[in-house]
Write a protein that holds these residues in place. Sequence first.
Motif, PDB file in Angstrom:
ATOM      1  N   GLU A  29       0.680  -1.113  -0.088  1.00  0.00           N
ATOM      2  CA  GLU A  29       0.119  -0.041  -0.081  1.00  0.00           C
ATOM      3  C   GLU A  29       0.874   1.291  -0.116  1.00  0.00           C
ATOM      4  N   ARG A  32      -1.010   7.151   2.656  1.00  0.00           N
ATOM      5  CA  ARG A  32      -2.101   7.811   2.585  1.00  0.00           C
ATOM      6  C   ARG A  32      -2.414   7.911   3.830  1.00  0.00           C
ATOM      7  N   SER A  35      -9.188   8.206   6.281  1.00  0.00           N
ATOM      8  CA  SER A  35     -10.242   8.823   5.744  1.00  0.00           C
ATOM      9  C   SER A  35     -11.534   8.020   6.005  1.00  0.00           C
ATOM     10  N   GLU A  37     -13.974   7.706   4.150  1.00  0.00           N
ATOM     11  CA  GLU A  37     -14.425   6.939   2.939  1.00  0.00           C
ATOM     12  C   GLU A  37     -14.082   5.623   2.454  1.00  0.00           C
ATOM     13  N   GLU A  38     -12.868   5.301   3.292  1.00  0.00           N
ATOM     14  CA  GLU A  38     -12.157   4.141   2.926  1.00  0.00           C
ATOM     15  C   GLU A  38     -11.310   3.492   4.237  1.00  0.00           C
ATOM     16  N   ARG A  39     -11.042   2.213   4.188  1.00  0.00           N
ATOM     17  CA  ARG A  39     -10.372   1.517   5.300  1.00  0.00           C
ATOM     18  C   ARG A  39      -9.085   2.316   5.563  1.00  0.00           C
ATOM     19  N   TYR A 152     -13.147   1.421   9.438  1.00  0.00           N
ATOM     20  CA  TYR A 152     -13.085   2.577   8.845  1.00  0.00           C
ATOM     21  C   TYR A 152     -12.894   3.705  10.144  1.00  0.00           C
ATOM     22  N   LYS A 180     -19.554  -1.660   7.421  1.00  0.00           N
ATOM     23  CA  LYS A 180     -19.923  -0.870   6.043  1.00  0.00           C
ATOM     24  C   LYS A 180     -19.618  -1.864   5.012  1.00  0.00           C
TER      25      LYS A 180
END
Length: 180
Positions: A29, A32, A35, A37-39, A152, A180
Amino acid sequence: MLLLSGCGEAAPPAPATAAPSVEPEPAREPFRVVSPEERVPEFHVRATDGTVFDSDALVGKRPFVVVFYATWCSVCEMKLPVVRHVLEGHPEIPVIGVALDEADTWRAVPGYVARHSLAFPTVRGERFPRFALAYDPFQSVPAVAVVGKSGYLIDYQIGFSQSHERRLRGALEVAGGVMK
């Protein structure tokens, strides 16, 4: 002539010193930040007491909390007692403490942890910069990230407010059951 006055032989290289161990670059990965909105991003960090926290064991399997603090942070003096009090009611939730102290203040961390009765392991933020920046991109202290069982982000608190205790309690309740 004056322009060349600073030129000369290159200075000899500085003596090599052993670099502190820092977290390896994850193969799966890119970097980052957290967030909603994502894991949350992957991580593998070691606390100063030897405890290892690995995203493979936590993300998507159980809720966890990341608490950022520093010995020089005056707002942490107000926030940490509240965080500690709320977390005492949830001993089943892993907590990763992250001290953002650097070399010049790091020696004060053990006394600070004892004075605040912090029962959770402490990760040295400067040794795990990707983790620290991913979960606290502004390098603000105090900061608290609550990650749900779903993997999340449930809540992210910076600083201190009277409403943070109630908000943290609610986030921990949601964190245990959100899918989610």
